[in-house]
Scaffold this motif. Structure first.
Motif, mmCIF file in Angstrom:
data_model
loop_
_atom_site.group_PDB
_atom_site.id
_atom_site.type_symbol
_atom_site.label_atom_id
_atom_site.label_comp_id
_atom_site.label_asym_id
_atom_site.label_seq_id
_atom_site.Cartn_x
_atom_site.Cartn_y
_atom_site.Cartn_z
ATOM 1 N N GLU A 1 -2.350 -6.259 2.748
ATOM 2 C CA GLU A 1 -3.190 -5.091 3.375
ATOM 3 C C GLU A 1 -2.717 -4.466 4.626
ATOM 4 O OE1 GLU A 1 -7.623 -5.088 5.332
ATOM 5 O OE2 GLU A 1 -7.068 -6.749 4.206
ATOM 6 N N ALA A 2 -2.532 -3.218 4.682
ATOM 7 C CA ALA A 2 -1.966 -2.696 5.945
ATOM 8 C C ALA A 2 -2.873 -3.001 7.149
ATOM 9 C CB ALA A 2 -1.921 -1.187 5.575
ATOM 10 N N ASP B 1 -1.454 -10.876 -1.792
ATOM 11 C CA ASP B 1 -2.041 -9.767 -1.521
ATOM 12 C C ASP B 1 -1.486 -9.048 -0.052
ATOM 13 O OD1 ASP B 1 -4.009 -7.706 -1.847
ATOM 14 O OD2 ASP B 1 -5.425 -8.749 -0.219
ATOM 15 N N SER C 1 3.667 2.892 2.746
ATOM 16 C CA SER C 1 4.409 1.734 3.613
ATOM 17 C C SER C 1 5.809 2.257 4.217
ATOM 18 C CB SER C 1 4.393 0.462 2.683
ATOM 19 O OG SER C 1 2.934 0.037 2.407
ATOM 20 N N PRO D 1 0.867 -1.010 -0.044
ATOM 21 C CA PRO D 1 -0.038 -0.070 0.111
ATOM 22 C C PRO D 1 0.806 1.133 -0.036
ATOM 23 C CG PRO D 1 -0.813 -1.609 1.764
ATOM 24 C CD PRO D 1 0.544 -1.892 1.131
ATOM 25 N N GLU D 2 0.498 2.307 -0.380
ATOM 26 C CA GLU D 2 0.877 3.736 -0.485
ATOM 27 C C GLU D 2 1.272 3.947 0.836
ATOM 28 O OE1 GLU D 2 0.371 7.990 -2.268
ATOM 29 O OE2 GLU D 2 -0.462 6.413 -3.749
#
Length: 87
Positions: free
Chosen positions: A55-56, A53, A36, A33-34
């Motif tokens: 995910e934060a 995948d 990170s 994710p942007e």
């Protein structure tokens, strides 16, 4: 599975360490994710041993950061200086 972003390596790769699996995954930066950063926690989806995948996990990131800060504060407050002082 959860993992923490350990470091960035040359070639556009991030290294995420998954505690449960006891291993590290090399993930292309485009999967992250942007925004990170190192020390950030993620929920990982794994298929055939590869991360598919990312995910934060901001709740886990905040919790671990707070714990680390509390430990550092306790260590700093206990420091009474060296008992081996020069005379």
């Amino acid at each position: 599975m959860r993992g923490v972003l350990d470091r960035f390596e040359d070639g556009g790769v991030a290294v995420i360490i998954a505690e449960q699996a006891g291993r590290e995954f090399h993930v292309p930066l485009r999967y992250l994710p942007e925004g990170s950063r190192q020390g950030m926690w993620f929920k990982l989806s794994i298929e055939s041993g590869l991360v598919v995948d990312v995910e934060a996990d901001l709740a886990q990131t905040n919790e671990r950061t707070e714990k680390a800060e509390e430990l550092m504060a306790r260590l700093r407050s206990k420091s009474a200086g060296s008992r081996f002082k020069r005379k």
